[in-house]
Design a protein around this motif. Structure first.
Motif, PDB file in Angstrom:
ATOM      1  N   GLY A 106       0.837  -1.306  -0.018  1.00  0.00           N
ATOM      2  CA  GLY A 106      -0.117   0.054  -0.091  1.00  0.00           C
ATOM      3  C   GLY A 106       0.848   1.215  -0.095  1.00  0.00           C
ATOM      4  N   HIS A 107       1.908   1.174  -0.148  1.00  0.00           N
ATOM      5  CA  HIS A 107       2.991   2.246  -0.183  1.00  0.00           C
ATOM      6  C   HIS A 107       4.185   2.185  -1.143  1.00  0.00           C
ATOM      7  CE1 HIS A 107       5.161   5.585   1.621  1.00  0.00           C
ATOM      8  NE2 HIS A 107       6.149   4.764   1.441  1.00  0.00           N
ATOM      9  N   HIS A 108       3.985   2.460  -2.388  1.00  0.00           N
ATOM     10  CA  HIS A 108       5.026   2.041  -3.533  1.00  0.00           C
ATOM     11  C   HIS A 108       5.949   3.233  -3.501  1.00  0.00           C
ATOM     12  CE1 HIS A 108       2.976  -1.511  -5.278  1.00  0.00           C
ATOM     13  NE2 HIS A 108       2.689  -1.545  -4.039  1.00  0.00           N
ATOM     14  N   SER A 109       7.116   3.312  -3.136  1.00  0.00           N
ATOM     15  CA  SER A 109       7.961   4.424  -3.158  1.00  0.00           C
ATOM     16  C   SER A 109       8.484   4.210  -4.752  1.00  0.00           C
ATOM     17  CB  SER A 109       9.125   4.533  -2.095  1.00  0.00           C
ATOM     18  OG  SER A 109       9.875   3.251  -2.155  1.00  0.00           O
ATOM     19  N   PHE A 110       8.844   3.255  -5.275  1.00  0.00           N
ATOM     20  CA  PHE A 110       9.205   3.086  -6.766  1.00  0.00           C
ATOM     21  C   PHE A 110       8.275   2.180  -7.270  1.00  0.00           C
ATOM     22  CE2 PHE A 110      13.755   3.834  -7.366  1.00  0.00           C
ATOM     23  CZ  PHE A 110      14.101   4.308  -5.974  1.00  0.00           C
ATOM     24  N   THR A 111       7.862   2.452  -8.551  1.00  0.00           N
ATOM     25  CA  THR A 111       6.992   1.667  -9.275  1.00  0.00           C
ATOM     26  C   THR A 111       7.622   0.252  -9.963  1.00  0.00           C
ATOM     27  OG1 THR A 111       7.229   2.844 -11.272  1.00  0.00           O
ATOM     28  CG2 THR A 111       5.370   3.469  -9.868  1.00  0.00           C
ATOM     29  N   GLN A 112       7.107  -0.552 -10.140  1.00  0.00           N
ATOM     30  CA  GLN A 112       7.788  -1.595 -11.063  1.00  0.00           C
ATOM     31  C   GLN A 112       8.601  -1.127 -12.109  1.00  0.00           C
ATOM     32  OE1 GLN A 112       8.475  -4.465  -9.543  1.00  0.00           O
ATOM     33  NE2 GLN A 112       9.922  -4.889 -10.880  1.00  0.00           N
ATOM     34  N   ALA A 113       8.178  -0.258 -12.902  1.00  0.00           N
ATOM     35  CA  ALA A 113       8.656   0.472 -13.981  1.00  0.00           C
ATOM     36  C   ALA A 113       9.920   1.057 -13.876  1.00  0.00           C
ATOM     37  CB  ALA A 113       7.724   1.089 -15.122  1.00  0.00           C
ATOM     38  N   GLN A 114       9.804   1.773 -12.456  1.00  0.00           N
ATOM     39  CA  GLN A 114      10.842   2.541 -12.308  1.00  0.00           C
ATOM     40  C   GLN A 114      12.163   1.553 -11.806  1.00  0.00           C
ATOM     41  OE1 GLN A 114       9.039   4.972  -9.428  1.00  0.00           O
ATOM     42  NE2 GLN A 114       9.135   6.697 -10.459  1.00  0.00           N
ATOM     43  N   ILE A 115      11.472   0.603 -11.033  1.00  0.00           N
ATOM     44  CA  ILE A 115      12.749  -0.246 -10.785  1.00  0.00           C
ATOM     45  C   ILE A 115      13.358  -0.928 -11.704  1.00  0.00           C
ATOM     46  CG2 ILE A 115      13.044  -2.611  -9.384  1.00  0.00           C
ATOM     47  CD1 ILE A 115      10.897  -1.927  -7.661  1.00  0.00           C
ATOM     48  N   ASN A 116      12.541  -1.338 -12.916  1.00  0.00           N
ATOM     49  CA  ASN A 116      13.235  -1.900 -14.056  1.00  0.00           C
ATOM     50  C   ASN A 116      14.388  -0.946 -14.674  1.00  0.00           C
ATOM     51  OD1 ASN A 116      11.232  -3.894 -13.586  1.00  0.00           O
ATOM     52  ND2 ASN A 116      10.042  -3.526 -15.315  1.00  0.00           N
ATOM     53  N   ALA A 117      13.804   0.267 -14.809  1.00  0.00           N
ATOM     54  CA  ALA A 117      14.626   1.088 -15.479  1.00  0.00           C
ATOM     55  C   ALA A 117      16.047   1.438 -14.830  1.00  0.00           C
ATOM     56  CB  ALA A 117      13.702   2.554 -15.559  1.00  0.00           C
ATOM     57  N   LEU A 118      15.763   1.522 -13.383  1.00  0.00           N
ATOM     58  CA  LEU A 118      16.931   1.746 -12.628  1.00  0.00           C
ATOM     59  C   LEU A 118      18.003   0.559 -12.722  1.00  0.00           C
ATOM     60  CD1 LEU A 118      18.038   3.087  -9.935  1.00  0.00           C
ATOM     61  CD2 LEU A 118      16.952   1.408  -8.500  1.00  0.00           C
ATOM     62  N   LEU A 119      17.489  -0.903 -12.702  1.00  0.00           N
ATOM     63  CA  LEU A 119      18.441  -1.853 -12.888  1.00  0.00           C
ATOM     64  C   LEU A 119      19.073  -1.781 -14.395  1.00  0.00           C
ATOM     65  CD1 LEU A 119      16.255  -4.713 -11.650  1.00  0.00           C
ATOM     66  CD2 LEU A 119      17.930  -3.314 -10.394  1.00  0.00           C
ATOM     67  N   VAL A 120      18.236  -1.346 -15.185  1.00  0.00           N
ATOM     68  CA  VAL A 120      19.058  -1.320 -16.655  1.00  0.00           C
ATOM     69  C   VAL A 120      19.921  -0.050 -16.676  1.00  0.00           C
ATOM     70  CG1 VAL A 120      18.573  -0.514 -18.984  1.00  0.00           C
ATOM     71  CG2 VAL A 120      17.026  -2.202 -17.620  1.00  0.00           C
ATOM     72  N   ARG A 121      19.788   1.059 -15.798  1.00  0.00           N
ATOM     73  CA  ARG A 121      20.657   2.187 -15.830  1.00  0.00           C
ATOM     74  C   ARG A 121      21.947   1.838 -15.207  1.00  0.00           C
ATOM     75  NH1 ARG A 121      20.639   6.145 -12.512  1.00  0.00           N
ATOM     76  NH2 ARG A 121      18.486   5.867 -11.453  1.00  0.00           N
ATOM     77  N   LEU A 122      21.683   1.150 -14.030  1.00  0.00           N
ATOM     78  CA  LEU A 122      22.973   0.872 -13.174  1.00  0.00           C
ATOM     79  C   LEU A 122      23.874   0.031 -14.041  1.00  0.00           C
ATOM     80  CD1 LEU A 122      21.317   0.209  -9.678  1.00  0.00           C
ATOM     81  CD2 LEU A 122      22.807   2.208 -10.462  1.00  0.00           C
ATOM     82  N   ALA A 123      23.216  -1.023 -14.888  1.00  0.00           N
ATOM     83  CA  ALA A 123      24.042  -2.295 -15.261  1.00  0.00           C
ATOM     84  C   ALA A 123      24.825  -1.356 -16.567  1.00  0.00           C
ATOM     85  CB  ALA A 123      23.204  -3.175 -15.771  1.00  0.00           C
ATOM     86  N   ARG A 124      24.114  -0.465 -17.358  1.00  0.00           N
ATOM     87  CA  ARG A 124      24.612   0.380 -18.424  1.00  0.00           C
ATOM     88  C   ARG A 124      25.762   1.110 -17.632  1.00  0.00           C
ATOM     89  NH1 ARG A 124      19.370   1.401 -21.869  1.00  0.00           N
ATOM     90  NH2 ARG A 124      19.641  -0.620 -23.000  1.00  0.00           N
ATOM     91  N   GLN A 125      25.815   1.597 -16.794  1.00  0.00           N
ATOM     92  CA  GLN A 125      27.026   2.311 -15.912  1.00  0.00           C
ATOM     93  C   GLN A 125      28.239   1.290 -15.882  1.00  0.00           C
ATOM     94  OE1 GLN A 125      25.420   4.131 -12.634  1.00  0.00           O
ATOM     95  NE2 GLN A 125      24.198   5.610 -13.979  1.00  0.00           N
TER      96      GLN A 125
END
Ligand code: SAH
Length: 449
Positions: A256-275
Motif C-alpha cells: 500500500g505504499h509504493h515508493s518505486f513503481t515496478q517500471a521505475q525499478i526496471n529502469a533503475l536496474l538497466v541504468r545501473l548495469a549500463r554504467q
C-alpha cells in the motif's frame, strides 16, 4: 548490535621494540608472538625458568629495564614482581600501551587470536571476555583460508602499480577479486579486465530474513556487488552481509505504499548495469516466487543486459520448517500450491477450492489482512470448515509467531496477528506439523494428528 570497548587496529611495530617482562611460560608465549613481527624483542627477566632459544631477542636484567623502554611500541607484563610493577608504571608514564597477562582490567590493549597468512591477518577478539570462543572461531577461519592466501595477497601488493596504471577503479577491484579467489593467473587476468567493465544484474533470493538462511552463493555475490538494490522486506542484517562500500538503494515496496513503481525499478536496474556496475537485486525469499522477477528479467533481456538468478528460501518453506509441517505428505497431501490471496479472482478461488478438495496444501502469500474474507470465499466454494489452518508470521526469523485455527474459525472471527509478513497454510497436512507453540486463533482449533 552491542558496542565495543576496544577499537580493532593493526599497530605498526616495524623498527621498534616489543618488551616482554617475565621469564616463564606466559612470557615465552608473548615473546613468540612478538617474534612474528619485524620489531626487535626485548625480554626483561632476572631468572628465566623457560628457554627463549629459537626466539631472536635481547635479554635485559631487571635493573636495566627502563632503558629497554626506549623506542618500545608495546609492553607485555607476564609476571608479578617488583620489577614488573616498576616497568609497568614507567611504560604508563611514557604512554606506551601495556598488556598485563590475564588481568584484563589492567590492559591498555588485548591480544586477539590471530590467523596469519602474512600479509593477511585475521584477528579474533572478545575483549578478553571469552578467549575459548575466540580460539574456536579462529580455528574455523583457519580452515577456511587456503595456505596460498598469503602469497596471493603479496602478489596483489606487488601488482598494485601496474594495475593502477592500466585499469580503471572498477576493473581494478574486479581484477583483485578474481586474483585472490584464484580465478586465474595474473597476466591473463590483467588482460581480461583491461576492456570496458560490463554491467550485470543478479537477482538474488535473500531468504525469509535470517542471515544464516542466505545461501553461500548469495553471500559471495553480495560481496562482489557494486550496488545492492533491495526491497523493504529484506532486513538490514541481511543487507549487511554485502560489501561495506557497495551503494545501497531501497526500492521499498511496502504494501500500500509504493515508493518505486515496478517500471521505475526496471529502469533503475538497466541504468545501473549500463554504467558498468554489478548490481545485486536482493529480494526476500526466492526471487522467482511473487518477486516480480518476470518483469525485471524481461526488461534486462530487452536491454541486452546479462543477468543471473540465485534461488533463496521462500517464505512458505521457511514456515514449513518452523512448524515441522510436511506440505506434501503421502496419502494426505499430494502437492502444495503457492498462491497469493491478494487479488485472486473468482475463477482462481474456484480452482484452489477444487485442488484443496483433492488434498493439496494451500500456501497463501500476502493474505494476512484479507484472511477472513478469503476464508469465507473458500468456504462458499465448498471447502470444509474443519480444515486445519496454520499461520506463520515472520517465518524463519527469531521473532516468528505461530497461529492455528480451522478455516471455519477464520471465516467467522478473522485473525488478529503479530506485525510482519505471514504465510497461511490451509489443508490436512497442517495437522501433521508441530504447532504446539502456536497460539489458538479460536477455541475450536484443529486437532494435531
Ligand atoms: N519472494 C518472496 C515472497 C514475496 S511476496 C518469497 O519467496 O518468500 C511477500 C509475501 O511473502 C508476504 O506478504 C508474505 O506472505 C510472504 N513473506 C515474506 N517473508 C516472509 C516471512 N519471513 N514470514 C512469512 N511470510 C513471509
Amino acid at each position: 548490535m552491542g558496542e565495543l570497548n576496544t577499537f580493532p587496529v593493526s599497530y605498526k611495530v616495524k623498527g621498534q621494540r616489543i618488551v616482554v617482562v617475565g621469564g616463564g611460560e606466559e612470557a615465552l608465549n608473548k615473546a613468540r608472538l612478538a617474534a612474528k613481527t619485524t620489531a626487535s624483542v626485548v625480554i626483561i627477566s632476572d631468572e628465566a625458568t623457560v628457554s627463549f632459544d629459537g626466539i631472536d631477542h635481547e635479554l635485559v636484567s631487571g635493573h636495566r629495564g627502563f632503558g629497554a623502554l626506549e623506542g618500545a611500541a608495546l609492553v607485555f607484563v607476564a609476571e608479578k614482581s617488583p620489577v614488573a610493577d616498576a616497568v609497568k608504571a614507567e611504560a604508563r608514564r611514557r604512554g606506551i600501551p601495556v598488556n598485563v597477562v590475564d588481568t584484563p582490567d589492567e590492559c591498555d590493549f588485548y591480544v586477539p587470536s590471530i590467523v596469519e597468512r602474512a600479509p593477511l591477518t585475521v584477528a579474533v577478539s572478545t575483549e578478553g571476555d571469552a578467549p575459548v570462543l575466540a580460539r574456536l572461531v579462529r580455528a574455523q577461519i583457519e580452515a577456511m583460508l587456503s595456505p596460498d592466501t598469503g602469497r596471493l595477497a603479496r602478489l596483489a601488493g606487488s601488482l598494485r602499480g601496474r594495475v593502477a596504471a592500466t585499469l580503471g577503479k572498477l576493473q581494478a577491484r574486479r581484477f583483485y577479486e578474481d586474483l585472490v579467489t584464484g580465478v586465474g593467473e595474473p597476466e591473463a587476468l590483467l588482460d581480461a579486465h583491461a576492456g570496458e567493465a560490463a554491467g550485470e544484474v543478479w537477482l538474488i533470493g535473500a531468504g525469509p530474513g535470517a542471515e544464516d538462511l542466505l545461501t553461500l552463493r548469495a553471500q559471495r555475490l553480495l560481496q562482489a556487488a557494486d550496488v545492492i538494490v533491495h526491497d523493504q522486506l529484506v532486513p538490514d542484517a541481511v543487507i549487511e552481509m554485502g560489501r561495506r562500500d557497495a551503494e545501497r538503494i531501497s526500492v521499498g515496496k511496502k504494501k500500500g505504499h509504493h515508493s518505486f513503481t515496478q517500471a521505475q525499478i526496471n529502469a533503475l536496474l538497466v541504468r545501473l548495469a549500463r554504467q558498468g556496475k554489478r548490481v545485486a537485486r536482493l529480494k526476500s525469499g526466492d526471487p522467482m516466487v511473487f518477486g516480480r522477477a518476470g518483469e525485471e528479467i524481461a526488461a534486462l533481456r530487452k536491454a541486452g543486459i546479462g543477468y543471473r538468478i540465485v534461488p533463496g528460501v521462500s517464505a512458505a518453506l521457511a514456515a514449513a520448517a518452523d512448524t515441522a509441517t510436511p506440505v506434501t505428505l503421502r496419502r494426505v497431501s499430494p502437492g502444495v500450491i503457492f498462491a497469493t490471496a491478494h487479488g485472486a479472482d473468482s475463477a482462481e478461488l474456484d480452482h484452489w477450492a477444487a485442488l484443496a478438495g483433492a488434498g493439496l496444501t494451500l500456501a497463501l502469500y500476502m493474505g494476512k489482512s484479507i484472511a477472513m474474507e478469503t476464508a469465507g470465499k473458500l468456504l462458499r466454494r465448498g471447502m470444509r470448515p474443519d480444515l486445519p489452518v496454520g499461520v506463520v508470521a515472520n517465518a524463519g526469523r527469531r521473532n516468528r509467531s505461530l497461529y492455528r485455527a480451522t478455516l471455519g474459525d477464520i471465516a467467522a472471527d478473522g485473525a488478529d496477528m503479530a506485525d510482519g509478513p505471514a504465510v497461511i497454510f490451509i489443508g490436512e497436512a497442517v495437522a501433521h506439523g508441530d504447532w504446539a507453540a502456536a497460539e489458538d486463533l479460536a477455541v475450536a482449533k484443529f486437532k494435531v494428528a
